[in-house]
Design an enzyme around this catalytic site. Structure first.
Site, short mmCIF file in Angstrom:
data_model
loop_
_atom_site.label_atom_id
_atom_site.label_comp_id
_atom_site.label_asym_id
_atom_site.label_seq_id
_atom_site.Cartn_x
_atom_site.Cartn_y
_atom_site.Cartn_z
N LYS A 249 0.86 -1.18 0.00
CA LYS A 249 0.00 0.00 0.00
C LYS A 249 0.90 1.24 0.00
O LYS A 249 1.87 1.31 0.76
CB LYS A 249 -0.90 -0.04 1.25
N GLU B 147 -19.34 -5.71 10.15
CA GLU B 147 -20.30 -4.95 10.96
C GLU B 147 -21.33 -5.87 11.61
O GLU B 147 -21.72 -5.66 12.77
CB GLU B 147 -21.00 -3.89 10.09
N ARG C 97 -25.49 -2.35 7.22
CA ARG C 97 -25.19 -3.77 7.04
C ARG C 97 -25.66 -4.63 8.20
O ARG C 97 -25.82 -5.83 8.05
CB ARG C 97 -23.66 -3.96 6.97
C1 LIG Z 1 -18.70 -2.19 4.86
C2 LIG Z 1 -17.55 -1.27 5.00
N1 LIG Z 1 -16.95 -1.12 6.19
C3 LIG Z 1 -15.90 -0.28 6.32
C4 LIG Z 1 -15.43 0.42 5.25
C5 LIG Z 1 -14.33 1.44 5.43
N2 LIG Z 1 -13.13 1.07 4.67
C6 LIG Z 1 -12.84 1.64 3.49
S1 LIG Z 1 -11.43 1.04 2.84
C7 LIG Z 1 -11.21 0.00 4.13
C8 LIG Z 1 -10.02 -0.90 4.15
C9 LIG Z 1 -10.08 -1.86 3.04
O1 LIG Z 1 -8.96 -2.68 3.11
P1 LIG Z 1 -8.55 -3.52 1.85
O2 LIG Z 1 -9.74 -4.12 1.23
O3 LIG Z 1 -7.47 -4.44 2.25
O4 LIG Z 1 -8.01 -2.43 0.84
P2 LIG Z 1 -6.67 -1.55 0.94
O5 LIG Z 1 -7.11 -0.20 1.43
O6 LIG Z 1 -5.73 -2.21 1.87
O7 LIG Z 1 -6.17 -1.49 -0.44
C10 LIG Z 1 -12.22 0.14 5.07
C11 LIG Z 1 -12.28 -0.57 6.35
C12 LIG Z 1 -16.10 0.25 4.02
N3 LIG Z 1 -15.73 0.93 2.93
N4 LIG Z 1 -17.12 -0.60 3.92
#
Ligand SMILES: Cc1ncc(C[n+]2csc(CCOP(=O)(O)OP(=O)(O)O)c2C)c(N)n1
Length: 644
Positions: free
Chosen positions: A288, A377, A405
């Site tokens: 990242k 969630e 959710r």
């Molecule tokens: C249902 C839900 N919960 C929380 C989030 C907040 N959120 C946005 S990006 C993220 C992290 C996602 O991690 P990953 O899929 O590994 O992607 P990366 O950012 O590491 O590329 C979170 C928790 C969301 N978008 N949707």
């Protein structure tokens, strides 16, 4: 400020232009794309690290697959900046996340290349599978369907539901697992350990490379040879590689892990996978923030850093001469620790938002009583319910939008069982630049209709602290009701916010000012706009009363009787949907008690409100200070309300 793309990127108006390039040119495309993202986000803001981490994946996917006919679905979508830039939006990319500009997430209305609208996580596998099955039904066997999902998003139940179904089909589905070990904060849970094991196992990687080489050699020999290799590969993996069992036991063919930054290898692997039928998963390892030192080092901070100096890596913060009010989330975080230090039963739960919700303050101060459960969630709510059955006092902090959710869990696992879980809903109301997928528009309406639920919103920091203090008190915890406290994104209004904690009477509002003719009823921090509106109106000698109702459920009925007896015009204001929300509750009270006032409701209409600064969206919906003042004038001049 005009941002100029590099010479190759400047010529890529659509992925066709990319596909016309020689493969040898792709490293330069990647470098230019990465630079263009850095240049843009440093000046215009937005999500950052995630898009940098998938530059090579993005280029490879559009190079190998025939988008937009092949369906490419980005999970969450915060990492899709490169995708947007390569798919015809380069020259308007500087409008990303601005009012009336590009959306910060893929959006079907915005481009035919955005196969599925996103914002919430873990939807990509189910959506891609739906498309793949539809392609089968429509006799379109050539179309490919690709879901790109992060290891964070993979932790959600929905992702597993999708894989469980996919593995029982023959659908042409390629899941790309973009594994960077990060969610916004470091990824958590057993899946993370599992992926690390696979990634670092020398036995596995040696065998995997051999299988891969064989597959590459044999793929020229036609279908039957491929089938033999395929069987061999599966046999090898099944017998030798315990680690591969998770995905393969779901009948997804597992490939990888491979270096997600090696563009040549990515292109050749994706080309190979194109010819392998059925559901499959390619595990890619990425970093990242790749290519921008500070973002690689502090990945949480650089998830969405705000504006920064791209040369020094310094994140720009506004400097103020006087102390500023804190963010509501920080008031939550510090107050929780303050309460938990006294009340040992208190625990905190967050589904993957330690930094965003400021639960990280408790995770640091009292680590054994604060839980990040991953992007989950539904689990967060039921886990909280479980702890509540055992007498723990649970503060479950979920963004309003993500609570959508877990609605069934709120009803089925908490309220029907009369468990006093405390829900703190952050980012309630308009989320701002993240847009409609993230607006916390519906919580007042969907929480207030559930029995055994108290619903409150503080008008300022002191009120938030007092509501939290009240919710954890014995009298509430020995009752049978859950307690929702909703508050918005951003700063409050009180620089000196560390006020003494005082209990609030449940269902008791506050009269902010007496008035004549019109009463303004507000819920939550939007009440501060009403204060401003009253100041504007004062100059015209219009003096509406203002009540901060504080609770949507139970409503302060004594106060409402007083209001409907004294005022014949009432204006309700809420940063939430009009249908079924706070204003609706006030009207229900009015009709239930036979009052006949003229009521105007301000709030979020029955429409998708797009992204922009919160104040722009409040203005658009008519409940910024000016809009509130206009509505009071309208009630005064066109209604029966009388000023003296
Ligand atoms: C249902 C839900 N919960 C929380 C989030 C907040 N959120 C946005 S990006 C993220 C992290 C996602 O991690 P990953 O899929 O590994 O992607 P990366 O950012 O590491 O590329 C979170 C928790 C969301 N978008 N949707």
């Amino acid at each position: 400020m005009l941002i100029t793309p590099g010479s190759l990127l400047a010529k890529i108006d659509t992925p066709d232009d990319l596909r016309n390039l020689d493969q040898a040119a792709l490293p330069q495309v990647c470098a230019e794309l990465r630079q263009f993202i850095i240049d843009n986000v440093s000046v215009y803001g937005g999500h950052f690290g995630a898009s940098l981490g998938v530059v090579e994946l993005t280029v490879a996917l559009h190079y190998v697959f025939n988008t937009p006919d092949d369906q490419l679905i980005w999970d969450v979508g915060h990492q899709a900046y490169g995708h947007k830039i390569l798919t015809g939006r380069r020259d308007v990319f500087h409008t990303n996340r601005f009012y009336k500009g590009l959306s910060g997430f893929p959006k079907r209305k915005e481009s035919p290349y955005d196969s599925f609208g996103v914002g919430h996580s873990s939807t990509s596998i189910s959506a891609a599978l739906g498309m793949a099955v539809a392609s089968q039904l429509q006799n379109n066997p050539k179309r490919h369907h690709i879901a790109v999902i992060g290891d964070g998003a993979m932790t959600a139940g929905l992702a597993f539901e999708g894989m469980n179904h996919a593995g029982a089909t023959e659908a042409d589905l390629l899941i790309i697992l973009n594994d960077n070990c990060m969610s916004i904060d470091p990824n958590v849970g057993a899946l993370r350990e599992y992926l690390t094991d696979i990634t670092t196992s020398p036995t596995y990687n040696k065998v995997k490379d051999e299988v891969w080489n064989l597959l590459g050699k044999m793929s020229n020999f036609g279908k039957s040879a491929q089938e033999i290799v395929s069987k061999l590969e599966t046999g090898l993996k099944a017998s030798l590689l315990k680690q591969s069992n998770l995905f393969e036991s779901l009948h997804l063919r597992y490939f990888g892990p491979i270096d997600g930054h090696d563009i040549d290898h990515l292109v050749s692997v994706m080309n190979d996978l194109k010819d392998i039928p059925g559901p499959k998963l390619l595990h890619c390892l990425t970093v990242k923030g790749k290519g921008y030192g500070p973002a690689e080092k502090d990945q949480t901070k650089w998830h969405a850093p705000g504006l920064f100096d791209k040369v020094t890596g310094e994140i720009k913060k506004k400097v103020y001469a006087t102390p500023q009010p804190p963010k509501y989330q920080d008031v939550f975080g510090h107050t929780l620790v303050e309460l938990a230090e006294v009340n040992e039963k208190i625990v905190g739960v967050t589904p993957a938002m330690p930094s965003g919700s400021s639960m990280n303050i408790m995770m640091k101060a009292i680590p054994d009583r604060a839980f990040d459960v991953g992007i989950a969630e539904q689990h967060a709510v039921t886990f909280s319910a479980g702890m509540a059955t055992q007498g723990q006092v649970v503060f479950c902090n979920i963004y309003s939008t993500f609570m959508q959710r877990a609605y069934d869990q709120v009803i089925h696992d908490v309220c029907i069982q009369e468990l006093p879980v405390i829900f703190c809903l952050d980012r309630a109301g308009f989320a701002g630049a993240d847009g409609p997928t993230h607006h916390g528009a519906y919580d007042l309406a969907f929480m207030r209709c559930v029995p055994n639920m108290i619903v409150a919103s503080p008008m300022n920091e002191q009120e938030l602290r007092n509501l939290m203090f009240t919710a954890q008190s014995d009298i509430i915890q020995q009752g049978k009701q859950a307690f929702t406290i909703r508050y918005p994104r951003g700063e409050g209004v009180m620089p000196n916010w560390k006020t003494p904690l005082e209990a609030v009477e449940v269902g008791k509002g506050r009269k902010i000012r007496d008035g004549k003719g019109v009463a303004i009823l507000t819920i939550g921090p939007i009440g501060n706009y009403a204060v401003k509106a009253c100041e504007l109106l004062e100059k015209e000698n219009i003096q509406p009363a203002h009540y901060d109702m504080r609770f949507v459920k139970p409503l302060d009925e004594t106060m409402l009787h007083e209001i409907f007896q004294r005022y014949d015009s009432v204006l309700t204001v809420e940063d939430g949907c009009l249908m079924g929300g706070f204003g609706s509750a006030v009207i229900e009270f009015m009709t239930d008690h036979g009052y006949m006032a003229r009521v105007k409701r301000l709030g979020i209409p029955d429409a998708i409100v797009e992204h922009g600064e919160q104040i722009d969206l409040h203005r658009e919906c008519g409940f910024d200070p000016q809009g509130i003042a206009d509505s009071v004038r309208e009630l005064i001049y066109t209604g029966r309300a009388v000023t003296v």
